[in-house]
Design an enzyme around this catalytic site. Sequence first.
Site, PDB file in Angstrom:
ATOM      1  N   ASN A  13      19.238 109.251 -40.366  1.00  0.00           N
ATOM      2  CA  ASN A  13      18.002 109.531 -41.096  1.00  0.00           C
ATOM      3  C   ASN A  13      17.000 108.474 -40.650  1.00  0.00           C
ATOM      4  OD1 ASN A  13      15.911 109.876 -42.859  1.00  0.00           O
ATOM      5  ND2 ASN A  13      17.045 109.297 -44.709  1.00  0.00           N
ATOM      6  N   TRP A  14      16.098 108.907 -39.801  1.00  0.00           N
ATOM      7  CA  TRP A  14      15.162 107.932 -39.205  1.00  0.00           C
ATOM      8  C   TRP A  14      14.085 107.490 -40.186  1.00  0.00           C
ATOM      9  CZ3 TRP A  14      13.863 109.535 -33.430  1.00  0.00           C
ATOM     10  CH2 TRP A  14      15.069 109.553 -32.697  1.00  0.00           C
ATOM     11  N   LYS A  15      13.941 108.208 -41.289  1.00  0.00           N
ATOM     12  CA  LYS A  15      12.912 107.885 -42.298  1.00  0.00           C
ATOM     13  C   LYS A  15      11.525 107.864 -41.637  1.00  0.00           C
ATOM     14  CE  LYS A  15      16.496 105.717 -45.021  1.00  0.00           C
ATOM     15  NZ  LYS A  15      16.881 104.762 -46.039  1.00  0.00           N
ATOM     16  N   HIS A  98      16.688 113.216 -50.873  1.00  0.00           N
ATOM     17  CA  HIS A  98      16.953 111.799 -50.614  1.00  0.00           C
ATOM     18  C   HIS A  98      16.396 110.960 -51.769  1.00  0.00           C
ATOM     19  CE1 HIS A  98      16.891 107.831 -48.824  1.00  0.00           C
ATOM     20  NE2 HIS A  98      17.822 108.284 -47.999  1.00  0.00           N
ATOM     21  N   GLU A 100      14.803 108.307 -51.823  1.00  0.00           N
ATOM     22  CA  GLU A 100      13.432 107.826 -51.628  1.00  0.00           C
ATOM     23  C   GLU A 100      12.421 108.908 -52.015  1.00  0.00           C
ATOM     24  OE1 GLU A 100      14.031 106.527 -47.610  1.00  0.00           O
ATOM     25  OE2 GLU A 100      15.316 104.923 -48.353  1.00  0.00           O
ATOM     26  N   GLU A 170      24.869 108.865 -51.718  1.00  0.00           N
ATOM     27  CA  GLU A 170      24.116 107.665 -51.354  1.00  0.00           C
ATOM     28  C   GLU A 170      23.775 106.865 -52.613  1.00  0.00           C
ATOM     29  OE1 GLU A 170      22.181 108.176 -47.207  1.00  0.00           O
ATOM     30  OE2 GLU A 170      20.714 108.577 -48.751  1.00  0.00           O
ATOM     31  N   GLY A 176      19.442 100.469 -47.653  1.00  0.00           N
ATOM     32  CA  GLY A 176      18.516  99.505 -47.055  1.00  0.00           C
ATOM     33  C   GLY A 176      18.650  98.103 -47.620  1.00  0.00           C
ATOM     34  N   SER A 216      23.638 101.539 -46.181  1.00  0.00           N
ATOM     35  CA  SER A 216      24.021 100.362 -45.388  1.00  0.00           C
ATOM     36  C   SER A 216      25.321 100.573 -44.610  1.00  0.00           C
ATOM     37  CB  SER A 216      24.104  99.114 -46.278  1.00  0.00           C
ATOM     38  OG  SER A 216      22.841  98.843 -46.855  1.00  0.00           O
ATOM     39  N   GLY A 237      20.828 105.194 -42.129  1.00  0.00           N
ATOM     40  CA  GLY A 237      19.416 104.849 -42.031  1.00  0.00           C
ATOM     41  C   GLY A 237      19.182 103.848 -40.911  1.00  0.00           C
ATOM     42  N   GLY A 238      19.060 102.590 -41.267  1.00  0.00           N
ATOM     43  CA  GLY A 238      18.704 101.535 -40.310  1.00  0.00           C
ATOM     44  C   GLY A 238      19.509 101.553 -39.023  1.00  0.00           C
TER      45      GLY A 238
END
Length: 255
Positions: A13-15, A98, A100, A170, A176, A216, A237-238
């Site tokens: 998930n590149w966000k 998600h 976010e 999640e 994150g 994470s 993510g990251g």
Amino acid sequence: MNKAKRKAVIAGNWKMNKTAAESAALIDALIPAVQGAGCDVVICTPFTSLVTAVEKCAGTNIGVGAENVHFEKSGAYTGEISADMLVDLGVKYVIVGHSERRQYFAETDETVNKRTKAALAAGLTVIVCVGESLTQREQGVTEELVRLQTKIALGGVSAGEMARVIIAYEPVWAIGTGRTATAEQAQEVCAAIRKVVGELYGADVAEATTIQYGGSMNAGNADELLQKPDVDGGLIGGASLKPADFAAIVAAAGK
Ligand code: 13P
């Protein structure tokens, strides 16, 4: 439970990261890094990178997804993107719900359900996100909350459509933050989600449903998380923006 009955899926998930040009460069690095993977590999990019991603990933083992979708087919919804628009581009996956989006964009369980149904009707595979906040975990309501989120998200989804549903657990406090759920915590909640799916659709569907962990997940902890019987993949993510790290997670899932 038999893990062989379901696909391991690692999705990035590149966000809100990477311009189209930066996406092209990242994909060029990802393609050789995940070639021959023993699991399904997906990258979910910003809308503005989808055309590039679909073009670049054609003929590779990387599937392309969006990070959100609107639930109406078309109309006066300024700034929104429909499922048909995504399908038309060659997009195969979409993330829905998600945390976010729930936190910053007023996403609710009801709109998650509407988006899930619209995406499935258009032929997409949907990655439905569920998970508790730190306060909710501390209040001891994680399982109840995640059960409820899952049930509402899947309202009106048929057993047949479940073949195109992936559920991502999640925990919000792990996203994150560098604070990963322990493998035991991830297993406990993923198993609870599979139980709800079983209650709704029966054991066969439950055993065939891919349930990911996200929060994470990285090259160092993926192996332990993915070894758990009910953790069938990851939503990353990251680490999905770093080819070597993403490839290491993919390799762990393919074992
Ligand atoms: P991080 O891997 O950066 O914690 O993000 C997880 C996530 O939100 C994936 O959807």
